[in-house]
Enzyme design. Structure first.
Site, PDB file in Angstrom:
ATOM      1  N   ALA A  29       5.143  -7.540  -7.147  1.00 54.56           N
ATOM      2  CA  ALA A  29       4.477  -6.816  -5.985  1.00 54.56           C
ATOM      3  C   ALA A  29       3.161  -6.267  -6.300  1.00 54.56           C
ATOM      4  CB  ALA A  29       5.505  -5.894  -5.571  1.00 54.56           C
ATOM      5  N   SER A  32      -2.368  -1.238  -3.746  1.00 52.39           N
ATOM      6  CA  SER A  32      -3.759  -0.605  -4.099  1.00 52.39           C
ATOM      7  C   SER A  32      -3.699   0.308  -5.279  1.00 52.39           C
ATOM      8  CB  SER A  32      -4.415  -0.244  -2.929  1.00 52.39           C
ATOM      9  OG  SER A  32      -3.391   0.764  -2.113  1.00 52.39           O
ATOM     10  N   LEU A  33      -2.417   0.879  -5.309  1.00 53.75           N
ATOM     11  CA  LEU A  33      -2.206   1.949  -6.182  1.00 53.75           C
ATOM     12  C   LEU A  33      -1.558   1.461  -7.588  1.00 53.75           C
ATOM     13  CD1 LEU A  33      -1.328   5.198  -4.087  1.00 53.75           C
ATOM     14  CD2 LEU A  33      -3.831   4.473  -4.710  1.00 53.75           C
ATOM     15  N   GLY A  34      -0.724   0.515  -7.368  1.00 55.72           N
ATOM     16  CA  GLY A  34      -0.021  -0.215  -8.461  1.00 55.72           C
ATOM     17  C   GLY A  34       0.741  -1.309  -8.245  1.00 55.72           C
ATOM     18  N   GLN A  35       1.302  -1.681  -9.493  1.00 60.46           N
ATOM     19  CA  GLN A  35       1.979  -2.904  -9.373  1.00 60.46           C
ATOM     20  C   GLN A  35       3.389  -2.930  -9.817  1.00 60.46           C
ATOM     21  OE1 GLN A  35      -1.441  -6.185  -9.854  1.00 60.46           O
ATOM     22  NE2 GLN A  35      -0.785  -5.486 -11.814  1.00 60.46           N
ATOM     23  N   VAL A  36       4.211  -3.714  -9.433  1.00 59.30           N
ATOM     24  CA  VAL A  36       5.771  -3.812  -9.846  1.00 59.30           C
ATOM     25  C   VAL A  36       6.087  -5.017 -10.774  1.00 59.30           C
ATOM     26  CG1 VAL A  36       8.084  -3.711  -8.910  1.00 59.30           C
ATOM     27  CG2 VAL A  36       6.297  -2.485  -7.648  1.00 59.30           C
ATOM     28  N   LYS A  51       7.267   0.017 -11.862  1.00 60.35           N
ATOM     29  CA  LYS A  51       6.237   0.256 -10.974  1.00 60.35           C
ATOM     30  C   LYS A  51       5.154   1.052 -11.820  1.00 60.35           C
ATOM     31  CE  LYS A  51       4.359   1.918  -6.556  1.00 60.35           C
ATOM     32  NZ  LYS A  51       4.778   2.596  -5.276  1.00 60.35           N
ATOM     33  N   ASP A 183       6.689   3.767   6.256  1.00 65.10           N
ATOM     34  CA  ASP A 183       6.039   2.375   6.603  1.00 65.10           C
ATOM     35  C   ASP A 183       6.900   1.193   6.241  1.00 65.10           C
ATOM     36  OD1 ASP A 183       3.883   0.414   6.552  1.00 65.10           O
ATOM     37  OD2 ASP A 183       3.331   0.630   4.550  1.00 65.10           O
TER      38      ASP A 183
END
Length: 201
Positions: A29, A32-36, A51, A183
């Site tokens: 995943a 904009s702030l991070g990736q998993v 994450k 969200d």
């Protein structure tokens, strides 16, 4: 892969191999702030969701807000009709909210709290957090096998049941607990193989 290593080396209190036996380099995943990423614990071999904050994202965001804040001040001073909206204060409030999102320890505490006050844990949950490993730039969570609701192959009956369960949970979050997922689109909701709802992100 270099991005993962850079963050892990700065956040972990020892060699990466002490904590993770393997880390899949392809993210599952992206945001904009991070990736998993999917990783595996060195002690148990269990998979976890890792994450990682994008390196340099805080610097980039601060630079962007510096420009936006300058622009808002200029507009506030020069356009009298917009002064009642107080754009500099609006931008500052947004900046503070984004700054909080950059601290993954706040997200970890929110997930833990969500699970503590969740009355419907048999049907609805959030991933368990490894609070000992999570830091401001790294969040370690239980790996949850699941699919987006539209990809889960639900029968009409299963769909109606999960809709009732999800609605009941969201109703309780907003109107009773006063603490809710902000969200809840389908990318942030998993349906597990045993037909439970998992809220993420």
């Amino acid at each position: 892969e270099a991005e993962i290593v850079e963050v892990l080396e700065s956040e972990l209190n020892g060699p990466i191999e002490e904590y993770f036996s393997r880390i899949d380099t392809k993210p599952v995943a992206c945001g904009s702030l991070g990736q998993v990423y999917r990783a595996y614990r060195a002690d148990t071999g269990e998979p976890v969701a890792l994450k990682i904050q994008r390196p340099g994202v805080r610097r980039d965001i601060e630079a962007d807000f510096s420009f936006i804040a300058w622009f808002a001040r200029e507009v506030h001073q020069r356009i009298k009709e917009l002064r009642p909206y107080n754009l500099p204060d609006v931008i500052e409030e947004i900046r503070q909210a984004v700054s909080q999102e950059l601290d993954f320890t706040l997200e970890a505490r929110n997930i833990i709290f969500f699970n503590q006050i969740n009355l419907y844990s048999d049907d609805v949950f959030a991933p368990e957090v490894d609070d000992n490993l999570s830091t401001r730039r790294m969040l370690v969570m239980e790996w949850v096998d699941g699919k987006r609701p539209e990809d889960a192959g639900l029968t009409p009956e299963e769909g109606r049941r999960l809709a009732r369960i999800g609605g009941r949970s969201v109703f309780h979050q907003i109107l009773v607990a006063g603490f809710f997922h902000g969200d809840p689109h389908s990318g942030n909701i998993f349906v597990t193989p045993d037909r439970r709802i998992c809220f993420v992100d």
